[in-house]
Design a protein around this motif. Sequence first.
Motif, mmCIF file in Angstrom:
data_model
loop_
_atom_site.group_PDB
_atom_site.id
_atom_site.type_symbol
_atom_site.label_atom_id
_atom_site.label_comp_id
_atom_site.label_asym_id
_atom_site.label_seq_id
_atom_site.Cartn_x
_atom_site.Cartn_y
_atom_site.Cartn_z
ATOM 1 N N ALA A 118 5.839 -11.283 -0.698
ATOM 2 C CA ALA A 118 4.937 -12.357 -0.241
ATOM 3 C C ALA A 118 3.712 -11.761 0.441
ATOM 4 C CB ALA A 118 5.691 -13.281 0.723
ATOM 5 N N LEU A 119 3.966 -10.748 1.265
ATOM 6 C CA LEU A 119 2.868 -10.085 1.975
ATOM 7 C C LEU A 119 1.926 -9.391 0.985
ATOM 8 C CD1 LEU A 119 1.988 -9.439 4.950
ATOM 9 C CD2 LEU A 119 3.065 -7.214 4.616
ATOM 10 N N MET A 120 2.523 -8.743 -0.012
ATOM 11 C CA MET A 120 1.722 -8.045 -1.027
ATOM 12 C C MET A 120 0.819 -9.032 -1.764
ATOM 13 S SD MET A 120 2.327 -4.910 -0.682
ATOM 14 C CE MET A 120 1.612 -4.161 -2.121
ATOM 15 N N ARG A 121 1.361 -10.223 -2.036
ATOM 16 C CA ARG A 121 0.558 -11.234 -2.758
ATOM 17 C C ARG A 121 -0.628 -11.692 -1.908
ATOM 18 N NH1 ARG A 121 5.290 -12.735 -5.449
ATOM 19 N NH2 ARG A 121 6.008 -14.070 -3.753
ATOM 20 N N ILE A 122 -0.358 -11.774 -0.568
ATOM 21 C CA ILE A 122 -1.430 -12.235 0.335
ATOM 22 C C ILE A 122 -2.571 -11.213 0.377
ATOM 23 C CG2 ILE A 122 -1.987 -12.739 2.770
ATOM 24 C CD1 ILE A 122 0.903 -13.864 2.997
ATOM 25 N N VAL A 123 -2.197 -9.916 0.502
ATOM 26 C CA VAL A 123 -3.254 -8.899 0.643
ATOM 27 C C VAL A 123 -3.841 -8.470 -0.708
ATOM 28 C CG1 VAL A 123 -2.342 -7.990 2.803
ATOM 29 C CG2 VAL A 123 -1.621 -6.952 0.669
ATOM 30 N N ASP A 124 -3.154 -8.806 -1.762
ATOM 31 C CA ASP A 124 -3.592 -8.338 -3.084
ATOM 32 C C ASP A 124 -5.004 -8.812 -3.440
ATOM 33 O OD1 ASP A 124 -2.950 -6.936 -5.554
ATOM 34 O OD2 ASP A 124 -3.135 -8.939 -6.463
ATOM 35 N N ALA A 125 -5.231 -10.111 -3.263
ATOM 36 C CA ALA A 125 -6.527 -10.687 -3.678
ATOM 37 C C ALA A 125 -7.704 -10.061 -2.926
ATOM 38 C CB ALA A 125 -6.488 -12.198 -3.502
ATOM 39 N N PRO A 126 -7.672 -10.037 -1.577
ATOM 40 C CA PRO A 126 -8.827 -9.420 -0.886
ATOM 41 C C PRO A 126 -8.997 -7.935 -1.208
ATOM 42 C CG PRO A 126 -7.105 -10.063 0.698
ATOM 43 C CD PRO A 126 -6.731 -10.640 -0.620
ATOM 44 N N LEU A 127 -7.869 -7.222 -1.403
ATOM 45 C CA LEU A 127 -7.986 -5.788 -1.718
ATOM 46 C C LEU A 127 -8.605 -5.575 -3.088
ATOM 47 C CD1 LEU A 127 -4.737 -4.149 -0.253
ATOM 48 C CD2 LEU A 127 -7.083 -3.913 0.542
ATOM 49 N N ARG A 128 -8.270 -6.446 -4.032
ATOM 50 C CA ARG A 128 -8.864 -6.340 -5.362
ATOM 51 C C ARG A 128 -10.377 -6.548 -5.289
ATOM 52 N NH1 ARG A 128 -5.696 -6.163 -9.863
ATOM 53 N NH2 ARG A 128 -3.491 -6.512 -9.467
ATOM 54 N N ARG A 129 -10.747 -7.561 -4.493
ATOM 55 C CA ARG A 129 -12.196 -7.841 -4.338
ATOM 56 C C ARG A 129 -12.903 -6.640 -3.717
ATOM 57 N NH1 ARG A 129 -11.011 -13.380 -3.561
ATOM 58 N NH2 ARG A 129 -10.748 -13.161 -1.329
ATOM 59 N N LEU A 130 -12.227 -6.052 -2.703
ATOM 60 C CA LEU A 130 -12.801 -4.891 -2.012
ATOM 61 C C LEU A 130 -12.954 -3.714 -2.974
ATOM 62 C CD1 LEU A 130 -13.610 -4.060 0.955
ATOM 63 C CD2 LEU A 130 -11.400 -2.914 1.051
ATOM 64 N N GLN A 131 -11.933 -3.513 -3.813
ATOM 65 C CA GLN A 131 -11.981 -2.400 -4.767
ATOM 66 C C GLN A 131 -13.107 -2.582 -5.776
ATOM 67 O OE1 GLN A 131 -8.234 -1.363 -6.503
ATOM 68 N NE2 GLN A 131 -9.149 -0.008 -7.999
ATOM 69 N N LYS A 132 -13.291 -3.851 -6.194
ATOM 70 C CA LYS A 132 -14.353 -4.159 -7.140
ATOM 71 C C LYS A 132 -15.718 -3.818 -6.519
ATOM 72 C CE LYS A 132 -13.397 -7.600 -10.446
ATOM 73 N NZ LYS A 132 -13.119 -9.022 -10.667
ATOM 74 N N ALA A 133 -15.846 -4.152 -5.232
ATOM 75 C CA ALA A 133 -17.130 -3.962 -4.556
ATOM 76 C C ALA A 133 -17.399 -2.503 -4.228
ATOM 77 C CB ALA A 133 -17.162 -4.807 -3.272
ATOM 78 N N THR A 134 -16.355 -1.751 -3.825
ATOM 79 C CA THR A 134 -16.598 -0.384 -3.322
ATOM 80 C C THR A 134 -16.186 0.710 -4.283
ATOM 81 O OG1 THR A 134 -14.424 -0.326 -2.293
ATOM 82 C CG2 THR A 134 -16.236 -1.103 -0.921
ATOM 83 N N GLY A 135 -15.390 0.386 -5.282
ATOM 84 C CA GLY A 135 -14.898 1.420 -6.191
ATOM 85 C C GLY A 135 -13.698 2.140 -5.584
ATOM 86 N N ILE A 136 -13.133 3.080 -6.369
ATOM 87 C CA ILE A 136 -11.917 3.795 -5.949
ATOM 88 C C ILE A 136 -12.177 4.624 -4.686
ATOM 89 C CG2 ILE A 136 -10.278 5.633 -6.606
ATOM 90 C CD1 ILE A 136 -9.672 3.099 -8.067
ATOM 91 N N SER A 137 -13.352 5.314 -4.647
ATOM 92 C CA SER A 137 -13.636 6.182 -3.493
ATOM 93 C C SER A 137 -13.763 5.343 -2.211
ATOM 94 C CB SER A 137 -14.907 6.983 -3.738
ATOM 95 O OG SER A 137 -15.971 6.086 -3.981
#
Lengths: 334, 422
Positions: free
Chosen positions: A16-35
């Motif tokens: 449940a926790l993973m699902r909650i943080v998944d969406a914002p982390l994906r957005r962050l990764q899209k914006a900043t890249g892997i590095s």
Amino acid sequence: MTKTAFSSLLMTPVNALMRIVDAPLRRLQKATGISGMAAFFLAPNMLIFGIFVLLPLVINFVYSMTGGTAFFLSERSFVGGEQYARLFSCVDYLDPMSCQEDAFWTAVGNTFWFVLLQVSLMILASLVTALILNRDLVARSFWRAVFFFPVLLSPVVVGLIWKWILQRQGLLNYILYQFGAEPYSWLTDRTWTFAATIGVSIWAHMGLYTLILLAGLQAIPKDLYEAAEMDGTRPARVFWRITLPLLAPNLLVVVVLALIKAVQVFDEVYVLTGGGPGTSTLYLTQYIYETGFASALRNPGLAAAASILMGLVLVVLTLLQLGVGRRSENKGKR
Amino acid sequence: MTMKSILAGAALALMSTTAAFAGDVRIMWYSDGVEGEVMKDLVDRFMKENPGINVILDNVAYGVVREQLPVQLEAGNGPDIARVAQIKDLSRHWLDLRPLVKDPAYWDENFGAQADWMRPDGSNQISGFMTQITLTGGFANKTLFDQAGVPVPGPEATWEDWAAATKKVKESQQIPYAMAIDRSGHRITAPLLSYGANYIGADDKPAPIDAGAKDYLTKFVGWVEDGTMAKDVWVSAAGTTYRAAADDFINGQLAFYYSGSWQVANLATKIGDNFDWVATGSPCGPAACTGMPGGAALVAIKYTKNPKDVATFMDWFAREEIVKEFSERTLFLPGHKAVVEKGGLSFKSDNEQAKAALTKFVEASKTTSDIALKLPAWRWSDTFYAAIVTRVSQALAGELKIEDAFGRIDADIAQKVKDAGQ
């Protein structure tokens, strides 16, 4: 309930926790890249490192450029490199009494000899102990605990125990007296006191290093020893050709840790000898403590300058050790 | 959880790390003898009479007060009240109680004689009061003297007389050392003054170490070298670390121990009936037979969050009957004028030796020299003490010749004066 059902029940809140943080982390990764993600995950650690290590280091450096006895930076005057000049003001660096800050150079000399003797003797003692404890001994776990026990003691307790043993009316003199010897003031004799600080320090810390080396010894594949035995290799050759090279990474860790710990020696020696007799067991950390906090008129600037110099020595020592380690690692690969 | 509650939680956590909540008065207290127990009793009584004020008594080692309190004060922290011996050196951190106490005139009248010891030069601040007035002096193990058939030297005896007499006792009774002095600049200053030393220069700054000081220190080093004076106490530490030789005296290992009046209760309790001992006053030198006055003060700290509660406690504890009771129960010499003048102190001890010792110290206080009376209020006393202890210890350990130590003492003091001026 089956084991699988129990595990999935336990994982429910995690999922449940993973699902909650998944969406914002994906957005962050899209914006900043892997590095950017790497930086994001490292940030908390770096923040703590920055606040508790880097910032004090910078503040300490600023203090070392100020003078006076006030504690607050705002009340201290800027003196540039005066504190460093005072520390280095010497006619002959090998004769501390020719220096303006003779206590500093005495402490530097004492610390040098302490580190050289304590580290080499402790590594030797730890290695021998680890080799013995690695054999099939009766009550092996008991002996391992015996050697590790002093590590669990507070340095103050270590200092007090040995003070009670070594003082004029202490246990050692009592035992010697039973054999007809005259009581001796061990802690007022410069040579004995210096030796005592080394011995006590080894006793207090070797358990940890023995444990690290023992772990290294147990990781060496047994078939290497079996092959050597089948070839009829002598034990000394087995030690030099198999044990020592394969133990090198652990030995390097032990050397680096022991060196850093030895340069920073303070508490047990402070309790045991107070730095005496005279200044014969005054080590760098005690000098910094006395200068910055304990003397009638404290000089935080001078103490800060001395600690910056000590920090530099530690950095150089660590880099040297790592360099040596990397070279022998590369040699091994070739 | 709202942001408000997070902030409230953080504020609460922060508040719990500071000195005290409103209505709390935290006292940092150290003990030489039984005064910690007496103080606890008095604090309990104060709280019964003043239910709105919660006094927290932190009993700590003297080393904490000497080494950790100054750092706390420099950082603007610390307790609300502290019992301290470095009274003048830290005076800039003491709270001025004058506008807070009920009757400042009472304080001036009864504690005025030592008020300068604990306030910055030139101010009329009321910082606190002396919980005890002390005087350095000697103690002799009378049983050892009697067993050796050596008479205890009289009140006019010099340090040389004491060295000669105790040497005979040492040889006869096979004790490790004849005499000992605490490793403390304050303690060793008394014989230095008796030999004519003067630390205070014409400009009120430290003077170079003079012939009187050199004379005694040279003798002192000689006595340590020939085994008359205990070596362990002075040599067993570096820097300014304090070491007392009380345990050696209590264990019957010394014929003569030079310390001070604050040891009376300690010796009475720990020696008990083991042997007879007497207070001797201070041995004489060519210039005087002086001891060094001093003592411990109870001072209010200016960083307190509860100055009114602090003043209420100080007013209560400074009351004549409380000071009298504290002195009687702790066997301390009081620093309250009316208590001293009215006399009639009934020291609470069955130990006749302790009572005789206190009487001896009161008597010895009459020979205290003028310079000894000035030193507690002089800004550079602690600097002088620190330099002497550090360098003389090095000479005793064989690292320096005593003649070179004198030069180092002057250089150390000059450097400290320069540091303080930056």
